[in-house]
Write an enzyme that holds these catalytic residues in place. Structure first.
Site, PDB file in Angstrom:
ATOM      1  N   SER A 268     -34.785  27.025  27.340  1.00 52.57           N
ATOM      2  CA  SER A 268     -35.182  28.525  27.604  1.00 52.57           C
ATOM      3  C   SER A 268     -35.889  28.426  29.196  1.00 52.57           C
ATOM      4  O   SER A 268     -35.229  28.696  29.706  1.00 52.57           O
ATOM      5  CB  SER A 268     -36.626  28.184  26.495  1.00 52.57           C
ATOM      6  OG  SER A 268     -36.616  29.940  26.149  1.00 52.57           O
ATOM      7  N   HIS A 409     -33.599  30.190  18.604  1.00 50.24           N
ATOM      8  CA  HIS A 409     -33.872  29.595  19.674  1.00 50.24           C
ATOM      9  C   HIS A 409     -34.552  28.014  19.615  1.00 50.24           C
ATOM     10  O   HIS A 409     -35.948  28.376  18.999  1.00 50.24           O
ATOM     11  CB  HIS A 409     -34.673  30.486  20.076  1.00 50.24           C
ATOM     12  CG  HIS A 409     -35.657  30.845  21.738  1.00 50.24           C
ATOM     13  ND1 HIS A 409     -34.017  30.772  22.625  1.00 50.24           N
ATOM     14  CD2 HIS A 409     -35.985  30.212  21.782  1.00 50.24           C
ATOM     15  CE1 HIS A 409     -35.304  30.882  23.703  1.00 50.24           C
ATOM     16  NE2 HIS A 409     -36.352  30.107  23.732  1.00 50.24           N
TER      17      HIS A 409
HETATM   18  C1  GTR Z   1     -39.684  33.815  26.022  1.00 47.97           C
HETATM   19  C2  GTR Z   1     -39.037  34.349  27.592  1.00 47.97           C
HETATM   20  C3  GTR Z   1     -37.639  34.499  27.372  1.00 47.97           C
HETATM   21  C4  GTR Z   1     -38.049  32.116  27.220  1.00 47.97           C
HETATM   22  C5  GTR Z   1     -38.304  32.204  26.018  1.00 47.97           C
HETATM   23  C6  GTR Z   1     -39.418  30.051  26.556  1.00 47.97           C
HETATM   24  O1  GTR Z   1     -40.772  34.063  26.068  1.00 47.97           O
HETATM   25  O2  GTR Z   1     -38.917  35.778  27.694  1.00 47.97           O
HETATM   26  O3  GTR Z   1     -37.355  35.050  28.620  1.00 47.97           O
HETATM   27  O4  GTR Z   1     -38.112  31.547  28.503  1.00 47.97           O
HETATM   28  O5  GTR Z   1     -39.980  32.411  26.503  1.00 47.97           O
HETATM   29  O6  GTR Z   1     -39.124  29.817  27.527  1.00 47.97           O
HETATM   30  O7  GTR Z   1     -39.937  29.998  25.585  1.00 47.97           O
END
Ligand code: GTR
Length: 426
Positions: A268, A409
């Site tokens: 992420s 995710h």
């Molecule tokens: C979210 C963000 C993403 C990603 C994610 C993370 O809120 O929008 O770009 O980086 O966090 O790192 O868990």
């Protein structure tokens, strides 16, 4: 204008400007048919229009592209080790993981003495180290080193920690500090036993040691040493990536680590960090971007899912201020993320997506990897060997690798199985 009218006009203007700020963030695009037409900059054409024809040309183009990413996206990073940086070995446990591993805690101080900023590196290695050392994953973590495994031997980070609603409810964090309960709280993302059984080592550090992840005007972490970043200087992603390079400085001194097989891993926001860190620091032979999305592996100009304007407004501290020029204006960006991936060539890169992680744009992540291929080919490497995004759970590629797995995710065992295969193929 009458004073009263003036103040009415001013407050109207203020209301308009705040509403415009929010309304400027358009609804995310989740339909392929709504993706705007876009033109991507070619990694193999210099900014002045001259084509890149040879590996020697690429070396120059690489420098040019690194500067473009510094200027327009991540900001400029101070070079190398700070003076007075030194290492303190704080703990060593043999017989870790029922005798299968050793564990060490290394504190990397960034200034002379003990008082300045530091990074705590946890290094877990197989008990038996073959001649030449073992392949090693250097990975940034979100929850502190103690979150990756339940062992009571691992020290709990004392650094500032974000308080997500879930983590507060689960008692993993209190008063912005990790709690005892946070031990092993992220085990599902860290198959430590599997990594060790495969003959690899894992070195990890908490990203908040380098720069606490909130928009505080760069008052803490490494900024206490370098000062507030000036115009065009690094944001937090640049700082976290710099931290990975300092951890690599230490790993480079350890004979148990196979220096030709060190992978930089991040998920992420830390996947974005891994790509930017790996693009700059050529000691990483494999760079792994797990679900990195916008500002990571996904093409910005597709405007799918999370977009430049949205990420800059949600996380004003992550990128260089100059990146905000491209809010709702991705077409004007002189670079795109396939060129960031190309900066890793000829070294191995692994881009991984998750089917349900549409915010990160799996197709855009695939294209980021795919469109880096011409640079790999110029340097004599093979690319993905796939024209289209492959079916689910079907990894493709050799030097450039990609998969999209089922699910959300996250980081799963399936992801790690592929990363272990990749590092062992080096
Ligand atoms: C979210 C963000 C993403 C990603 C994610 C993370 O809120 O929008 O770009 O980086 O966090 O790192 O868990």
């Amino acid at each position: 204008m009458h004073l009263q009218n003036l103040s009415v006009a001013l407050s109207l203007l203020f209301a308009m400007s705040t509403t415009t700020t929010f309304s400027q963030t358009p609804e995310p695009i989740y339909e392929e048919s709504l993706v705007p037409a876009y033109t991507l900059p070619d990694p193999l054409i210099f900014a002045d229009g001259t084509p890149v024809k040879s590996p020697a040309d690429w070396t120059k183009r690489r420098t040019e592209l690194l500067q473009l990413f510094e200027t327009h996206v991540y900001g400029k990073t101070p070079v190398g080790k700070p003076e007075g940086m030194h290492v303190e070995s704080r703990k060593k446990v043999t017989g870790f993981l029922e005798g299968k591993a050793t564990m060490e805690e290394i504190r990397i101080h960034f200034s002379p003495g003990q008082e300045g900023p530091f990074l705590d590196l946890l290094v877990i290695k197989p008990a038996e180290i073959p001649e030449g050392g073992v392949p090693t994953f250097l990975a940034l973590n979100f929850g502190g080193n103690q979150s990756i495994h339940p062992s009571p031997e691992i020290s709990i980070t004392g650094s500032w920690m974000r308080e997500s609603k879930e983590d507060l409810e689960d008692g993993l964090v209190a008063d912005n500090r990790a709690t005892e309960k946070s031990r092993g709280s992220r085990v599902s993302r860290w198959p430590v036993e599997k990594i060790i059984a495969s003959g690899c080592a894992l070195a990890t550090f908490y990203y908040g040691d380098i720069d606490p992840d909130f928009d505080d005007g760069f008052e803490n972490g490494i900024h206490t040493l370098f000062g507030k970043p000036g115009e065009g200087q690094w944001g937090s992603i640049g700082a976290w990536a710099w931290g990975a390079s300092r951890a690599m400085d230490y790993l480079a001194t350890d004979p148990a680590i196979d220096q030709k097989r060190v992978a930089l891993f991040g998920h992420s926001r830390l996947g974005k960090t891994a790509l930017w860190g790996g693009a700059q620091d050529e000691r990483f032979s494999l760079v792994i971007s797990n679900n990195s999305g916008c500002g990571g592996a996904a093409l910005s100009k597709r405007c799918f899912g999370e977009r430049v304007g949205r990420i800059n407004r949600s996380f004003p501290h992550w990128f260089s201020d100059s990146f905000t020029q491209y809010n709702e204006n991705e077409a004007a960006l002189p670079v795109d993320q396939h060129q960031l991936i190309a900066l890793i060539a000829p070294r191995m890169v692994y881009v991984a997506s998750a089917e349900e992680d549409r915010w990160a744009d799996p197709k855009g992540e695939f294209l980021g990897a795919k469109l880096a291929e011409p640079v790999y080919e110029l340097l004599g490497q093979t690319g993905l060997g796939a024209k289209e995004k492959p079916p689910l759970n079907t990894p493709v590629g050799t030097t450039v690798r990609y998969h999209v797995r089922t699910g959300i995710h996250d980081v799963t065992d399936f992801d790690w199985e592929q990363y272990i295969k990749a590092i062992k193929s080096l």
